[in-house]
Design a protein around this motif. Structure first.
Motif, mmCIF file in Angstrom:
data_model
loop_
_atom_site.group_PDB
_atom_site.id
_atom_site.type_symbol
_atom_site.label_atom_id
_atom_site.label_comp_id
_atom_site.label_asym_id
_atom_site.label_seq_id
_atom_site.Cartn_x
_atom_site.Cartn_y
_atom_site.Cartn_z
ATOM 1 N N GLU A 60 7.104 24.111 4.711
ATOM 2 C CA GLU A 60 8.360 23.479 4.287
ATOM 3 C C GLU A 60 8.386 21.985 4.605
ATOM 4 O O GLU A 60 8.918 21.185 3.837
ATOM 5 C CB GLU A 60 9.552 24.158 4.986
ATOM 6 C CG GLU A 60 9.786 25.604 4.574
ATOM 7 C CD GLU A 60 10.524 25.724 3.244
ATOM 8 O OE1 GLU A 60 10.870 24.690 2.649
ATOM 9 O OE2 GLU A 60 10.748 26.876 2.805
ATOM 10 N N ASN A 61 7.809 21.611 5.752
ATOM 11 C CA ASN A 61 7.874 20.230 6.214
ATOM 12 C C ASN A 61 6.494 19.745 6.659
ATOM 13 O O ASN A 61 6.170 19.781 7.853
ATOM 14 C CB ASN A 61 8.880 20.106 7.368
ATOM 15 C CG ASN A 61 10.296 20.451 6.950
ATOM 16 O OD1 ASN A 61 10.911 19.715 6.180
ATOM 17 N ND2 ASN A 61 10.802 21.579 7.444
ATOM 18 N N ARG A 63 3.385 17.556 7.884
ATOM 19 C CA ARG A 63 3.315 16.417 8.804
ATOM 20 C C ARG A 63 2.586 15.245 8.156
ATOM 21 O O ARG A 63 1.812 15.415 7.214
ATOM 22 C CB ARG A 63 2.599 16.822 10.096
ATOM 23 C CG ARG A 63 1.122 17.189 9.906
ATOM 24 C CD ARG A 63 0.547 17.821 11.168
ATOM 25 N NE ARG A 63 -0.857 18.217 10.952
ATOM 26 C CZ ARG A 63 -1.904 17.521 11.367
ATOM 27 N NH1 ARG A 63 -1.737 16.368 12.008
ATOM 28 N NH2 ARG A 63 -3.136 17.947 11.156
ATOM 29 N N ARG A 79 5.675 7.094 8.902
ATOM 30 C CA ARG A 79 5.811 8.518 8.586
ATOM 31 C C ARG A 79 6.227 8.650 7.122
ATOM 32 O O ARG A 79 6.898 7.773 6.578
ATOM 33 C CB ARG A 79 6.876 9.190 9.465
ATOM 34 C CG ARG A 79 6.552 9.204 10.954
ATOM 35 C CD ARG A 79 5.407 10.158 11.272
ATOM 36 N NE ARG A 79 5.128 10.230 12.692
ATOM 37 C CZ ARG A 79 4.340 9.397 13.358
ATOM 38 N NH1 ARG A 79 3.754 8.388 12.716
ATOM 39 N NH2 ARG A 79 4.127 9.559 14.651
ATOM 40 N N PRO A 81 8.145 11.595 5.424
ATOM 41 C CA PRO A 81 8.748 12.912 5.671
ATOM 42 C C PRO A 81 9.198 13.666 4.422
ATOM 43 O O PRO A 81 10.244 14.332 4.429
ATOM 44 C CB PRO A 81 9.942 12.554 6.557
ATOM 45 C CG PRO A 81 10.373 11.200 6.060
ATOM 46 C CD PRO A 81 9.090 10.493 5.678
ATOM 47 N N PRO A 83 9.604 16.596 1.797
ATOM 48 C CA PRO A 83 9.535 18.054 1.978
ATOM 49 C C PRO A 83 8.321 18.640 1.262
ATOM 50 O O PRO A 83 7.793 18.047 0.324
ATOM 51 C CB PRO A 83 10.829 18.543 1.330
ATOM 52 C CG PRO A 83 11.169 17.495 0.315
ATOM 53 C CD PRO A 83 10.701 16.203 0.902
ATOM 54 N N SER A 85 6.765 22.360 -0.623
ATOM 55 C CA SER A 85 7.311 23.306 -1.595
ATOM 56 C C SER A 85 6.454 24.570 -1.617
ATOM 57 O O SER A 85 5.491 24.664 -2.375
ATOM 58 C CB SER A 85 7.360 22.693 -2.998
ATOM 59 O OG SER A 85 7.808 23.653 -3.945
ATOM 60 N N GLY A 109 -1.245 18.728 5.974
ATOM 61 C CA GLY A 109 -0.003 18.007 5.728
ATOM 62 C C GLY A 109 -0.277 16.966 4.676
ATOM 63 O O GLY A 109 -0.882 17.265 3.647
ATOM 64 N N ASP A 126 11.809 11.612 -0.998
ATOM 65 C CA ASP A 126 12.788 12.648 -1.324
ATOM 66 C C ASP A 126 12.334 13.571 -2.461
ATOM 67 O O ASP A 126 13.134 14.333 -3.001
ATOM 68 C CB ASP A 126 14.136 12.009 -1.681
ATOM 69 C CG ASP A 126 14.025 10.980 -2.806
ATOM 70 O OD1 ASP A 126 12.887 10.676 -3.246
ATOM 71 O OD2 ASP A 126 15.075 10.470 -3.246
ATOM 72 N N PRO A 128 9.687 16.680 -3.360
ATOM 73 C CA PRO A 128 8.774 17.638 -2.726
ATOM 74 C C PRO A 128 7.312 17.366 -3.115
ATOM 75 O O PRO A 128 7.018 17.063 -4.283
ATOM 76 C CB PRO A 128 9.240 18.992 -3.261
ATOM 77 C CG PRO A 128 10.673 18.773 -3.658
ATOM 78 C CD PRO A 128 10.733 17.358 -4.148
#
Length: 262
Positions: A60-61, A63, A79, A81, A83, A85, A109, A126, A128
């Motif tokens: 889901e997240n 790195r 970073r 960040p 998301p 999918s 990641g 923002d 995925p």
């Protein structure tokens, strides 16, 4: 409601320092993010996830991976960040069947081949993103054919963003400020440009058979930075325009060529 077909991109990513810099290439990546239709999600293929077997990030997240050394702390502080999918990862597994694609829920990641360009294209992080690994045990034709299988994602709102360099010889980089390209690097980059819109069977494609070019081995001592291009060429429908948002060779032996399909 129909979804607008997404382009597929191969971006020559060059040095990780491009993350911190404002230059011709980073501005071009930013312009692509501003001008292209906004994707629902991004499938990234980076030179820096070179594996045995094929895997896809399914967490889901994801790195942010700082897979480099010797650079300023400001680069390690960055970073991305966005998301992940898991649903798109499952869709990729389905499309690539019978290839066994491992769902990676914890290990990888976004490496710098992915986030280093996306941070310029989509700085808000923002959208995925999932990343597909490159199976280094397979021949070039295999990667082109995976691109063909993944092409349908473009009609489902997914942008394919591959990242590498078609000329990538770090052993021969000119660190002394003399960035004059080597003749073999110029010749190989031109060979790539001249054959982007070639049509025919995957096995016969000049860019699948890139190591047969006299500059192929010097331009690619390892194929990891070249192979992402084949995913994008495989996703071409044979009729769409193919353009080159950036090109040019830096430090003598790094091609910054980027290719846009659609």
């Amino acid at each position: 409601m129909t979804t607008q077909r997404m382009p597929a991109l191969f971006l020559g990513h060059g040095s990780p320092m491009n993350v911190l810099e404002d230059n011709t290439y980073t501005r071009a990546w930013h312009a692509l993010g501003e001008s292209l239709p906004r994707p629902k999600a991004i499938l990234a293929v980076s030179a820096h996830w070179f594996t045995r077997g094929t895997a896809v990030t399914a967490m889901e997240n994801p790195r942010t991976i700082h897979d480099f050394g010797g650079f300023p702390q400001a680069l390690f502080d960055k970073r991305y960040p966005a998301p992940g999918s898991p649903d798109l990862a499952k869709r990729v597994q389905e499309l690539l069947s019978p290839v066994n694609v491992m769902a990676d829920t914890s290990e990888w990641g976004f490496d710098h081949g992915t986030w280093g360009v996306l941070i310029k294209m989509y700085p808000d992080a923002d959208i995925p993103v999932i990343q597909l690994s490159i199976d280094g045990t397979q021949p070039p034709e295999y990667h082109y054919e995976l691109g063909q299988k993944l092409a349908v994602l473009r009609d489902e709102g997914v942008m394919i963003v591959a990242s590498g360099n078609v000329v990538h010889n770090l052993r021969m980089v000119k660190w002394d400020g003399n960035g004059e390209p080597y003749p073999w690097a110029i010749a190989f980059e031109k060979y790539v440009k001249d054959n982007l819109s070639w049509k025919g069977e995957a096995k016969d494609h000049p860019l699948v058979k890139f190591m047969e070019h006299e500059g192929g081995a010097l331009s690619n001592p390892s194929p990891d930075h070249y192979l992402p291009l084949l995913y994008v060429l495989g996703a071409w429908d044979g009729a769409e325009p193919i353009t080159q948002p950036t090109d040019g060779i830096v430090m003598g032996s790094l091609s910054m060529l980027s290719v846009q399909v659609g």
